[in-house]
Every structure is written in structure tokens, then in C-alpha cells.
Design an enzyme around this catalytic site. Structure first.
Site, PDB file in Angstrom:
ATOM      1  N   GLU A  75      42.563  50.063  32.466  1.00  0.00           N
ATOM      2  CA  GLU A  75      42.122  48.834  32.586  1.00  0.00           C
ATOM      3  C   GLU A  75      40.647  48.577  32.461  1.00  0.00           C
ATOM      4  OE1 GLU A  75      44.283  46.089  35.699  1.00  0.00           O
ATOM      5  OE2 GLU A  75      42.562  46.934  36.662  1.00  0.00           O
ATOM      6  N   HIS A 118      40.657  50.788  41.523  1.00  0.00           N
ATOM      7  CA  HIS A 118      40.426  49.615  40.630  1.00  0.00           C
ATOM      8  C   HIS A 118      38.999  49.337  40.636  1.00  0.00           C
ATOM      9  CE1 HIS A 118      40.742  45.411  39.654  1.00  0.00           C
ATOM     10  NE2 HIS A 118      41.977  45.480  39.353  1.00  0.00           N
TER      11      HIS A 118
END
Ligand code: 13P
Length: 248
Positions: A164, A92
């Protein structure tokens, strides 16, 4: 288009998670949706307990890149498996940035997770500077190749890639459907070059970054993605239920 992943990030005490799930589960229709709730470590127990038999997977948001040992405060793959975790998020952008996690560490985490029978949600994505200097493809290739180095093709069945873009996380901004399509094509190309065309077609890819119940509709027609990774919009049970009903 039926994969939905919720990243609760560092939100909700176990008690708050319990109250959230009671509301959410009272109206959630599980058919057709492959839903994974990535909860904080401290809410895994309550999540597992309440979601049992409801067709919902429980995920975690991080794991140690080591198997065991003197690593105060870390949580191992074995501990996660024993806590009923099916999937874990790695790579992430918040962890890459704040905790300086590089591709080598992410690659080690992936191997530890797979060894313990846990699937991966591998986040990749470019920064605004990368985007403006036309480096998106280069960055995606580096991130994917670094993370998946040394994996066997059949292990990709347990990997979901989340595209993302960093500039879209928590900002209210999103790429256009066309931009997502172009980035995801690159992701599939890297998988095709490094593994096989079959793997590139079958690997699941989701989009994440400022998805909510209002904007999700415009991305439902993106053929190249299999679903979404949702951040802040999952924290309100009613809002997340709306997203679930639109995506399934
Ligand atoms: P937001 O949906 O809040 O932008 O967060 C996305 C995300 O980081 C999911 O992992």
C-alpha cells in the site's frame, strides 16, 4: 487473483454495519473469492453473526502488542480470537503515522496474533518522498524485515502482505501496473533472501490504495499479486459488490 480484503477503517456503527451486510449478503456470491471484512471492533459481533456460514472471514484492524494486563483501551489477540477474528491488519500507514507504530511494535503485534491463531495482513509501502528519492525498495526491505523478524518460515502461511504506497491511500492516485509489479518483485525478493524461494513464491501479496470498481480492471492482469485491499470503496455495498464480481 482471488483474495479480497475490505478495510472499513473507523466507519459504521453496529446498526449501520448490520444494514450494510444485509444488502451486501443478499447479492454476494461467495464462490472463488477469499473475502475478509476487516470491521471496527464494535461491529465484529454483528459481522460474525451475519456472515456465519457464508464463506467470509472476519478481520480486525488492530491489536495490542501485549498479551494482557494494564493496558486501558487496548484489545488483545486473545480477545480478538474469542470474537471470531481470523485476520488482523498490522502496519497500516495510518497507524504507523498517527500512532507512531514502528517496526518493533509491529513485530510484537505479529507474534501476539500468531500465538493466538490469528492471521496477519501486513501493510507496507513507501511515502511520496521515498518514491521520489528512489528509496522504495529500501523502505520495503526495512519494513518487511522489521515486521517479520524472528518468524519461522511456516508462519508465513498465515501472513498476507499488502503493498500500500502511502501516496495512493485515500488520494485517488494509483501506481501503474508496472510499478506495482516492480514493488511486489522486491517484496518477494526480500522474502526469498530472508526465508526461501518457496516462501517467496507462495506468500500472498495484495495491492491496496484507491482501488475502486472503475480502476480495478487495469490491475487484474498483474500476475505478481493475489488480490486487493480496498478502503473507501468497500463502504458502499453496491460498489463493493461490483469489485467482488470483477475480482473473483
Ligand atoms: P483507500 O482504498 O481508501 O485508498 O484505502 C486503502 C487502505 O488504506 C486500505 O487499507
Amino acid at each position: 487473483m482471488n483474495t479480497l480484503i475490505a478495510n472499513f477503517k473507523m466507519n459504521m456503527s453496529p446498526e449501520e454495519t448490520k444494514n450494510y451486510l444485509i444488502t451486501f449478503l443478499s447479492r454476494y456470491e461467495s464462490d472463488k473469492l477469499d473475502l475478509t471484512l476487516c470491521l471496527p471492533y464494535t461491529s465484529l459481533y454483528v459481522g460474525n453473526y451475519l456472515c456465519k456460514g457464508k464463506g467470509i472471514r472476519i478481520g480486525a484492524q488492530n491489536l495490542s502488542d501485549e498479551e494482557t494486563g494494564r493496558n486501558t483501551g487496548e484489545v488483545s489477540g486473545n480477545m480478538l480470537k474469542g470474537s471470531g477474528v481470523d485476520y488482523v491488519i498490522v502496519g497500516h500507514s495510518e497507524r504507523r503515522k498517527k500512532f507512531k507504530e514502528d517496526s518493533k511494535a509491529i513485530n510484537r503485534k505479529i507474534k501476539v496474533a500468531l500465538k493466538n491463531g490469528i492471521g496477519l495482513i501486513l501493510c507496507v509501502g513507501e511515502s511520496l518522498i521515498d518514491r521520489n528519492t528512489l528509496k522504495t525498495k529500501e523502505v520495503l526491505k526495512e519494513q518487511i524485515e522489521g515486521a517479520l523478524k524472528g518468524l519461522y518460515e511456516n508462519e508465513l502461511e498465515r501472513v498476507i502482505i499488502a503493498y500500500e504506497p502511502i501516496w495512493a491511500v485515500g488520494t485517488g492516485q494509483t501506481p501503474s501496473a508496472k510499478e506495482i509489479d516492480s514493488a511486489v518483485k522486491e517484496v518477494r525478493k526480500v522474502i526469498s533472501d530472508d526465508f526461501s524461494e518457496v516462501a517467496s513464491k507462495s506468500i500472498r501479496i495484495v495491492y491496496g490504495g484507491s482501488i475502486d470498481s472503475k480502476n480495478v480492471k487495469q490491475f487484474l492482469s498483474c500476475k505478481n499479486i493475489d488480490g486487493f485491499l480496498v478502503g473507501h470503496a468497500c463502504l458502499d455495498a453496491n460498489e463493493f459488490l461490483k469489485i467482488c464480481s470483477l475480482v473473483r
